[in-house]
Design a protein around this motif. Sequence first.
Motif, short mmCIF file in Angstrom:
data_model
loop_
_atom_site.label_atom_id
_atom_site.label_comp_id
_atom_site.label_asym_id
_atom_site.label_seq_id
_atom_site.Cartn_x
_atom_site.Cartn_y
_atom_site.Cartn_z
N GLU A 105 34.50 19.96 36.95
CA GLU A 105 34.33 21.38 36.69
C GLU A 105 34.96 22.15 37.84
O GLU A 105 34.59 21.96 39.00
N VAL A 106 35.93 22.97 37.52
CA VAL A 106 36.61 23.80 38.52
C VAL A 106 36.09 25.21 38.37
O VAL A 106 36.27 25.83 37.32
N ASN A 107 35.41 25.70 39.39
CA ASN A 107 34.87 27.06 39.37
C ASN A 107 35.64 27.92 40.36
O ASN A 107 35.32 27.95 41.54
N VAL A 108 36.65 28.59 39.85
CA VAL A 108 37.42 29.52 40.67
C VAL A 108 36.95 30.92 40.31
O VAL A 108 37.02 31.31 39.14
N PRO A 109 36.45 31.67 41.29
CA PRO A 109 35.99 33.02 40.95
C PRO A 109 37.16 33.89 40.50
O PRO A 109 38.24 33.84 41.09
N PRO A 110 36.95 34.67 39.45
CA PRO A 110 38.05 35.51 38.96
C PRO A 110 38.40 36.60 39.97
O PRO A 110 37.53 37.15 40.63
N TYR A 111 39.67 36.88 40.06
CA TYR A 111 40.16 37.96 40.92
C TYR A 111 40.31 39.20 40.04
O TYR A 111 41.37 39.48 39.51
N ASP A 113 38.50 41.68 36.76
CA ASP A 113 37.75 41.57 35.51
C ASP A 113 38.62 41.06 34.37
O ASP A 113 39.83 41.32 34.33
N GLY A 114 37.99 40.38 33.44
CA GLY A 114 38.65 39.97 32.20
C GLY A 114 39.67 38.85 32.39
O GLY A 114 39.71 38.18 33.42
N PRO A 115 40.49 38.67 31.37
CA PRO A 115 41.48 37.60 31.40
C PRO A 115 42.49 37.74 32.53
O PRO A 115 42.95 36.76 33.08
N ASN A 116 42.83 38.99 32.89
CA ASN A 116 43.77 39.18 33.99
C ASN A 116 43.23 38.62 35.31
O ASN A 116 43.97 38.08 36.11
N GLY A 117 41.92 38.75 35.51
CA GLY A 117 41.31 38.22 36.72
C GLY A 117 41.44 36.71 36.80
O GLY A 117 41.72 36.15 37.87
N LEU A 118 41.23 36.05 35.67
CA LEU A 118 41.37 34.59 35.65
C LEU A 118 42.82 34.17 35.85
O LEU A 118 43.11 33.20 36.56
N LEU A 119 43.75 34.91 35.27
CA LEU A 119 45.17 34.61 35.45
C LEU A 119 45.57 34.77 36.91
O LEU A 119 46.25 33.91 37.48
N LEU A 120 45.14 35.87 37.53
CA LEU A 120 45.45 36.09 38.94
C LEU A 120 44.83 35.00 39.81
O LEU A 120 45.44 34.57 40.80
N SER A 121 43.64 34.55 39.47
CA SER A 121 43.01 33.47 40.23
C SER A 121 43.81 32.18 40.12
O SER A 121 44.00 31.46 41.10
N GLY A 122 44.30 31.88 38.91
CA GLY A 122 45.13 30.69 38.72
C GLY A 122 46.41 30.77 39.52
O GLY A 122 46.86 29.78 40.12
N ILE A 123 47.03 31.95 39.54
CA ILE A 123 48.24 32.13 40.32
C ILE A 123 47.94 31.92 41.81
O ILE A 123 48.70 31.25 42.53
N ALA A 124 46.83 32.49 42.28
CA ALA A 124 46.47 32.37 43.69
C ALA A 124 46.20 30.91 44.08
O ALA A 124 46.64 30.45 45.14
N VAL A 125 45.49 30.17 43.21
CA VAL A 125 45.23 28.76 43.49
C VAL A 125 46.53 27.97 43.54
O VAL A 125 46.75 27.15 44.44
N THR A 126 47.43 28.23 42.60
CA THR A 126 48.70 27.51 42.56
C THR A 126 49.54 27.81 43.79
O THR A 126 50.06 26.89 44.45
N LEU A 127 49.69 29.09 44.13
CA LEU A 127 50.48 29.45 45.32
C LEU A 127 49.83 28.93 46.59
O LEU A 127 50.52 28.50 47.52
N GLY A 128 48.50 28.96 46.64
CA GLY A 128 47.80 28.43 47.81
C GLY A 128 48.04 26.94 47.99
O GLY A 128 48.29 26.46 49.10
N ALA A 129 47.97 26.19 46.88
CA ALA A 129 48.22 24.74 46.95
C ALA A 129 49.67 24.47 47.37
O ALA A 129 49.93 23.56 48.17
N GLN A 130 50.60 25.26 46.85
CA GLN A 130 52.00 25.09 47.25
C GLN A 130 52.19 25.39 48.73
O GLN A 130 52.92 24.67 49.43
#
Length: 146
Positions: A105-111, A113-130
């Motif tokens: 279970e991956v719990n990344v807090p949304p950045y 509200d709504g779907p945009n927050g989850l998308l931005l969180s995914g982008i941040a996690v990806t760029l952070g890992a890179q």
Amino acid sequence: MSDLPPKRRRPLSYMSLLGLSVLVGLGLGGSVALIEAVGGEASRPLQAIALGVGVSLGMAICLIWWRNADEAVREAHKWAWYWGGSAGIGLVMILFALSSWNLIEVNVPPYGDGPNGLLLSGIAVTLGAQLVGYLIAWAAWWLRHR
């Protein structure tokens, strides 16, 4: 014709480019904050324009830095971005697959509200890992080539 030797172009030093980058960042942040404070109907388009100008100036600074960098520095960065960035993307892909299969279970807090927050969180996690992969690979390259 002149008997004077041609003027040599003096490249900007690393510290000059760093200072210029800081000024561009402060100018961009200040202008976006000022636009936000004033508000109004045109605030979002003006912020987008400010961001475009800031990113363009940042790319110009990067280009100047790259042209002044020596071959070893260039090679270190290319190698680190290729291997470190790829490793970061690989890690995110593994997390995505394991989470999709309900194995973890991956719990990344949304950045936001709504779907945009989850998308931005995914982008941040990806760029952070890179970025983490890049930093590790960059350090490894320099330690191997000392």
